[in-house]
Design a protein around this motif. Structure first.
Motif, PDB file in Angstrom:
ATOM      1  N   ALA A 286       1.383  -1.183   0.453  1.00  0.00           N
ATOM      2  CA  ALA A 286       0.239   0.445  -0.265  1.00  0.00           C
ATOM      3  C   ALA A 286       1.564   1.249  -0.190  1.00  0.00           C
ATOM      4  O   ALA A 286       1.134   1.994   0.908  1.00  0.00           O
ATOM      5  CB  ALA A 286      -0.808   0.367   1.264  1.00  0.00           C
ATOM      6  N   GLY A 287       1.401   1.852  -1.194  1.00  0.00           N
ATOM      7  CA  GLY A 287       2.398   2.706  -1.683  1.00  0.00           C
ATOM      8  C   GLY A 287       1.262   3.618  -0.830  1.00  0.00           C
ATOM      9  O   GLY A 287      -0.168   3.880  -1.225  1.00  0.00           O
ATOM     10  N   THR A 288       2.336   4.878  -1.916  1.00  0.00           N
ATOM     11  CA  THR A 288       1.374   6.298  -1.257  1.00  0.00           C
ATOM     12  C   THR A 288       0.786   6.223  -2.579  1.00  0.00           C
ATOM     13  O   THR A 288      -0.804   7.432  -2.843  1.00  0.00           O
ATOM     14  CB  THR A 288       2.627   6.938  -1.103  1.00  0.00           C
ATOM     15  OG1 THR A 288       3.877   7.082  -2.126  1.00  0.00           O
ATOM     16  CG2 THR A 288       2.840   7.199   0.337  1.00  0.00           C
ATOM     17  N   THR A 289       1.094   5.880  -3.329  1.00  0.00           N
ATOM     18  CA  THR A 289       0.412   6.229  -5.326  1.00  0.00           C
ATOM     19  C   THR A 289      -0.717   5.391  -5.213  1.00  0.00           C
ATOM     20  O   THR A 289      -1.665   5.796  -6.017  1.00  0.00           O
ATOM     21  CB  THR A 289       1.182   6.084  -5.741  1.00  0.00           C
ATOM     22  OG1 THR A 289       1.879   5.181  -5.726  1.00  0.00           O
ATOM     23  CG2 THR A 289       1.500   7.056  -6.169  1.00  0.00           C
ATOM     24  N   ILE A 290      -0.700   4.268  -4.555  1.00  0.00           N
ATOM     25  CA  ILE A 290      -2.073   3.519  -4.817  1.00  0.00           C
ATOM     26  C   ILE A 290      -2.822   2.698  -3.381  1.00  0.00           C
ATOM     27  O   ILE A 290      -2.231   3.507  -2.850  1.00  0.00           O
ATOM     28  CB  ILE A 290      -1.498   1.484  -4.623  1.00  0.00           C
ATOM     29  CG1 ILE A 290      -2.118   0.350  -4.900  1.00  0.00           C
ATOM     30  CG2 ILE A 290       0.025   1.023  -3.767  1.00  0.00           C
ATOM     31  CD1 ILE A 290      -1.689  -0.563  -5.293  1.00  0.00           C
ATOM     32  N   ALA A 291      -4.158   2.770  -3.793  1.00  0.00           N
ATOM     33  CA  ALA A 291      -5.226   2.834  -2.060  1.00  0.00           C
ATOM     34  C   ALA A 291      -5.123   1.640  -2.132  1.00  0.00           C
ATOM     35  O   ALA A 291      -5.411   0.484  -2.463  1.00  0.00           O
ATOM     36  CB  ALA A 291      -6.963   3.657  -3.044  1.00  0.00           C
ATOM     37  N   PHE A 292      -5.113   1.875  -0.919  1.00  0.00           N
ATOM     38  CA  PHE A 292      -5.117  -0.147   0.001  1.00  0.00           C
ATOM     39  C   PHE A 292      -6.316  -1.166  -0.649  1.00  0.00           C
ATOM     40  O   PHE A 292      -6.534  -1.948  -0.527  1.00  0.00           O
ATOM     41  CB  PHE A 292      -5.753   0.296   1.627  1.00  0.00           C
ATOM     42  CG  PHE A 292      -5.432  -0.630   2.179  1.00  0.00           C
ATOM     43  CD1 PHE A 292      -4.315  -1.387   2.581  1.00  0.00           C
ATOM     44  CD2 PHE A 292      -6.682  -1.377   3.708  1.00  0.00           C
ATOM     45  CE1 PHE A 292      -4.063  -2.687   2.814  1.00  0.00           C
ATOM     46  CE2 PHE A 292      -6.806  -2.316   3.956  1.00  0.00           C
ATOM     47  CZ  PHE A 292      -5.289  -3.236   3.258  1.00  0.00           C
ATOM     48  N   GLU A 293      -7.766  -0.356  -1.255  1.00  0.00           N
ATOM     49  CA  GLU A 293      -8.883  -1.542  -1.329  1.00  0.00           C
ATOM     50  C   GLU A 293      -8.276  -2.258  -2.424  1.00  0.00           C
ATOM     51  O   GLU A 293      -9.250  -3.065  -3.041  1.00  0.00           O
ATOM     52  CB  GLU A 293     -10.046  -0.432  -1.728  1.00  0.00           C
ATOM     53  CG  GLU A 293     -10.466   0.609  -2.145  1.00  0.00           C
ATOM     54  CD  GLU A 293     -10.369   1.774  -1.232  1.00  0.00           C
ATOM     55  OE1 GLU A 293      -9.351   1.617  -0.265  1.00  0.00           O
ATOM     56  OE2 GLU A 293     -10.462   3.072  -1.660  1.00  0.00           O
ATOM     57  N   ASN A 294      -7.228  -1.474  -2.724  1.00  0.00           N
ATOM     58  CA  ASN A 294      -6.934  -1.901  -4.876  1.00  0.00           C
ATOM     59  C   ASN A 294      -5.758  -2.691  -4.476  1.00  0.00           C
ATOM     60  O   ASN A 294      -5.956  -3.680  -5.487  1.00  0.00           O
ATOM     61  CB  ASN A 294      -6.215  -0.929  -5.692  1.00  0.00           C
ATOM     62  CG  ASN A 294      -7.673   0.238  -5.942  1.00  0.00           C
ATOM     63  OD1 ASN A 294      -9.050  -0.674  -5.798  1.00  0.00           O
ATOM     64  ND2 ASN A 294      -7.234   1.729  -6.819  1.00  0.00           N
ATOM     65  N   THR A 295      -5.801  -3.002  -3.355  1.00  0.00           N
ATOM     66  CA  THR A 295      -4.601  -4.040  -3.169  1.00  0.00           C
ATOM     67  C   THR A 295      -4.883  -5.053  -2.763  1.00  0.00           C
ATOM     68  O   THR A 295      -5.970  -5.343  -2.404  1.00  0.00           O
ATOM     69  CB  THR A 295      -3.564  -3.985  -1.841  1.00  0.00           C
ATOM     70  OG1 THR A 295      -4.292  -3.564  -0.722  1.00  0.00           O
ATOM     71  CG2 THR A 295      -2.618  -2.858  -1.918  1.00  0.00           C
ATOM     72  N   ILE A 296      -4.338  -6.241  -3.345  1.00  0.00           N
ATOM     73  CA  ILE A 296      -5.273  -7.852  -2.642  1.00  0.00           C
ATOM     74  C   ILE A 296      -5.632  -7.620  -1.425  1.00  0.00           C
ATOM     75  O   ILE A 296      -6.664  -8.188  -1.151  1.00  0.00           O
ATOM     76  CB  ILE A 296      -4.572  -8.815  -3.050  1.00  0.00           C
ATOM     77  CG1 ILE A 296      -3.516  -8.985  -4.577  1.00  0.00           C
ATOM     78  CG2 ILE A 296      -5.307 -10.362  -2.764  1.00  0.00           C
ATOM     79  CD1 ILE A 296      -4.770  -9.326  -5.722  1.00  0.00           C
ATOM     80  N   ALA A 297      -5.140  -7.843  -0.837  1.00  0.00           N
ATOM     81  CA  ALA A 297      -4.776  -7.484   0.841  1.00  0.00           C
ATOM     82  C   ALA A 297      -6.319  -7.090   1.407  1.00  0.00           C
ATOM     83  O   ALA A 297      -7.188  -7.575   1.987  1.00  0.00           O
ATOM     84  CB  ALA A 297      -3.753  -7.606   1.821  1.00  0.00           C
ATOM     85  N   GLY A 298      -6.052  -5.504   0.670  1.00  0.00           N
ATOM     86  CA  GLY A 298      -7.178  -4.093   1.140  1.00  0.00           C
ATOM     87  C   GLY A 298      -8.576  -5.141   0.484  1.00  0.00           C
ATOM     88  O   GLY A 298      -9.505  -4.553   1.390  1.00  0.00           O
ATOM     89  N   ASN A 299      -8.533  -5.026  -0.752  1.00  0.00           N
ATOM     90  CA  ASN A 299      -9.586  -5.183  -1.379  1.00  0.00           C
ATOM     91  C   ASN A 299     -10.447  -6.586  -0.834  1.00  0.00           C
ATOM     92  O   ASN A 299     -11.148  -6.615  -0.413  1.00  0.00           O
ATOM     93  CB  ASN A 299      -9.507  -5.797  -2.899  1.00  0.00           C
ATOM     94  CG  ASN A 299     -10.936  -5.878  -3.571  1.00  0.00           C
ATOM     95  OD1 ASN A 299     -11.637  -5.933  -3.229  1.00  0.00           O
ATOM     96  ND2 ASN A 299     -10.660  -4.291  -4.481  1.00  0.00           N
ATOM     97  N   LEU A 300      -9.709  -7.599  -0.448  1.00  0.00           N
ATOM     98  CA  LEU A 300     -10.441  -9.419   0.591  1.00  0.00           C
ATOM     99  C   LEU A 300     -10.877  -8.480   1.932  1.00  0.00           C
ATOM    100  O   LEU A 300     -11.870  -8.914   2.229  1.00  0.00           O
ATOM    101  CB  LEU A 300      -9.123 -10.084   0.485  1.00  0.00           C
ATOM    102  CG  LEU A 300      -8.802 -10.577  -1.048  1.00  0.00           C
ATOM    103  CD1 LEU A 300      -7.830 -11.764  -0.627  1.00  0.00           C
ATOM    104  CD2 LEU A 300      -9.984 -10.972  -1.834  1.00  0.00           C
TER     105      LEU A 300
END
Lengths: 432, 233
Positions: A286-300
């Motif tokens: 979850a870098g500063t340019t990627i939204a957490f909900e777009n990561t696999i872990a965040g979305n799940l």
């Protein structure tokens, strides 16, 4: 208090946060987390993190070199977050002393806002501890998403079902032919989804979630072992396989990347699935340019109400390190709380033999796995057998074990034979 | 997930950075394509001062924009520019990312590391480039070993007087500046020419910088005292 929970929330100033150990926020302090500040190594924290993340030719190459950098990062974070507030510092010291006196490990749960996910909290350490001590190695670090309320889950029955995917596409191989060996524990019913296509994954997980209530078949845990990507749209992906072009008498399986939300569509359809283990690069980045909900872990985590834990990788992860992590965590899982099972696995990775072919840098990745939780507790399965074995039966006075006859209350003669003692002990533990 | 043993980014599926130039251009057995001939003519033109300045200016502009537009640039232009590096005497400061790499190397304390670690970093940098090339019949490991051996042999031939077993007189100035940014850049000027001649695809800042630091760490005169085959080990 088994776990010390710290709650952080952002303020209007970008580097300032409010912190408390009270879930109701009745009192709180302000702290500053600034990656441009100087660290104990006289270099900005940002530069240390950059070097820690580097996996090219400027990378850290040996665990002792890494330990120095990791300690500087961990201590700076500690002094910012725990040392930055008098109240939190006091709570931590009290919790620390309690853990020491009760011979327990320090387990910290950090309830973080999105803007702090990219920091390597797994390196957090107390500067007063001896070098090489990190909470994530000798205790645990758990991350909670502030937007998700904690939830209590009933520990599941054993044996439990683990569905496993091993995706090694022909055009992006990370290993040659390899035999998959189930985790060596009788409480885990291990099954591999083959071939590792997205469709097969959907079909298997959905089918066995709805059509049966048998815990031997219904998935409690799901593990993915393969490539992970973050694409140009800043969306996390897991790389499955699909049929490639026919060559002759063979048809290779080629890579087939699927976005986080598509994977979550399947996971939300499994109300009994508690644990997702993503052995894939950047699956929890979850870098500063990627939204957490777009990561696999965040979305799940955000997209499912029933998933209790997601384990992912905050950067690329070494193939052999991921292998050891998965095996160690699964082996410990039936007998150990999840967060502590991860710590055991981290220690195993850190201790990997760097002389083994291909494992030169594997040990450096002990800090890469990250545990995001929704569940309040960390016993994935009921561990009644372990607890009863450790506690004396409630009707037996403690002193009886220490030389008193439990029934008469009289002291056991010092000249009693072994069979006498055994008879008395049997009488003690026999149900009445 | 990494490839086995390689802890870098996932094996990329992006097109090769220099698709047509992965082989040594010096044994020019096959008829040269038109762009290759044009590039050579351009290269020879840049021997004159004005052409050289123009060429460097163009390359600098290109290099600055390369990171963002490389995939949209015509392959011909890119290939011609890279070939021109070989024939047009591009200075090392024109290699994209050279200053950034030098800065990182100092900032991370890599300059203080011993020669064996620098050699390991050089290998990592070569692996990084090699993994982006079509492996052909050889795996990445073979390509890496092959390139490193050729690089060390060619550097030895270029820098060392085999009879005196010492640094050639014209390179004595390389010893003056020692392990400073200027010293590394001076050695990098020689290294970059050799790398470009062996295989321009490997002309990246990290390879040039690590090869230069490695040479300085070993000691140029000491290295030249070794026979060529031992120096390439």
């Amino acid at each position: 208090m088994e776990i010390l929970h710290l709650y952080l929330r952002p303020t209007s100033a970008s580097k300032t946060f409010e912190i408390t150990d009270d879930p109701r926020w009745r009192s709180y302090d302000q702290i500053t987390v600034d990656i441009d500040q100087a660290s104990p190594l006289s270099r900005p924290l940002k530069s240390l993190i950059q070097q820690l993340h580097d996996r090219g030719s400027e990378r850290l190459m040996r665990v002792p070199d890494q330990t120095q950098i990791a300690a500087a990062i961990g201590e700076t974070l500690f002094s910012n977050v725990i040392g930055g507030s008098k109240e939190i510092s006091k709570s931590f010291d009290a919790y620390h002393d309690q853990c020491i006196s009760q011979h327990r490990q320090i387990r910290l749960a950090l309830h973080l806002p999105d803007s702090l996910y990219y920091l390597p909290w797994e390196l957090l350490r107390d500067p007063r501890d001896p070098p090489g001590n990190f909470f994530a190695l000798n205790g645990s670090i758990i991350r909670y998403d502030v937007t998700i309320p904690e939830k209590d889950f009933e520990p599941a029955e054993v044996p439990f079902k683990l569905w496993f995917i091993f995706s090694n596409p022909w055009n992006r191989p990370f290993t040659g032919d390899a035999e998959i060996l189930p985790p060596p524990h009788e409480d885990i019913i291990f099954d591999q989804i083959m071939p590792a296509t997205f469709e097969r994954f959907q079909e298997t997980i959905r089918k066995f979630s709805y059509l049966t209530s048998k815990s031997q078949v219904r998935p409690l845990a799901f593990a993915f072992f393969g490539h992970g990507d973050v694409d140009d749209h800043k969306i996390g992906q897991l790389v499955f396989v699909k049929k490639g072009d026919r060559k002759g008498i063979t048809r290779p399986w080629i890579s087939d990347a699927r976005p986080s939300y598509a994977i979550n569509d399947t996971i939300v359809a499994c109300p009994h699935l508690r644990l997702a283990f993503l052995c894939a690069c950047e699956s929890a980045w979850a870098g500063t340019t990627i939204a957490f909900e777009n990561t696999i872990a965040g979305n799940l985590l955000r997209g499912s109400a029933s998933l209790g834990y997601v384990i992912g990788a905050q950067t690329p992860i070494d193939r052999f390190a991921a292998d050891i992590l998965l095996e160690r965590i699964l082996t410990r899982l039936p007998t150990t709380p999840l967060d502590l099972a991860i710590s055991d696995a981290r220690a195993a990775v850190r201790g990997m033999n760097y002389s083994e072919p291909g494992q030169q840098y594997s040990g450096l990745d002990w800090w890469v796995p990250v545990l995001y939780a929704r569940a309040a507790g960390f016993d994935l399965v009921a561990r009644a057998d372990i607890q009863s074995a450790l506690q004396p039966p409630p009707h037996v006075p403690h002193r009886a074990v220490l030389g008193m006859d439990a029934t008469s209350g009289e002291p056991v003669s010092p000249t009693a034979t072994i069979s006498d003692v055994m008879r008395r002990l049997t009488a003690l533990v026999a149900p009445k | 997930m990494d490839g086995s043993g390689y802890a870098g980014p996932d094996p990329p599926t992006a097109p090769l950075s220099v698709p047509a130039l992965n082989d040594d251009p010096s044994p020019n057995v096959l008829p040269s394509p038109v762009w290759y001939v044009l590039a050579r003519v351009w290269g020879s033109l840049s021997a004159t001062n004005d052409a050289c300045k123009l060429h460097r200016r163009l390359y600098t502009i290109y290099a600055r924009s390369a990171n963002v537009v490389v995939s949209r640039r015509p392959q011909l232009l890119f290939a011609a520019l890279r070939v021109n590096q070989i024939w047009g005497e591009i200075m090392p400061q024109d290699i994209p990312g050279l200053h950034a790499t030098l800065e990182k190397v100092e900032q991370f304390g890599i300059v203080q590391e011993d020669a064996s670690k620098i050699s390991e970093r050089l290998e990592l940098a070569v692996v990084d480039v090699a993994s982006r090339q079509a492996a052909g019949d050889l795996g990445v490991k073979d390509a890496v070993n092959g390139f490193l051996k050729r690089l060390k042999t060619a550097l030895h031939q270029e820098l060392c007087d085999s009879e005196k077993k010492a640094l050639k007189a014209q390179y004595n100035s390389l010893l003056d500046k020692g392990m400073t940014t200027d010293g590394i850049q001076a050695v990098a000027a020689v290294v970059s020419k050799i790398v470009a001649a062996i295989n321009p695809a490997y002309l990246v800042s990290s390879i040039v910088v690590y090869a230069s630091i490695w040479l300085l760490k070993l000691g140029l005169n000491h290295w030249c005292s070794l026979p060529n085959n031992a120096a390439a080990e």
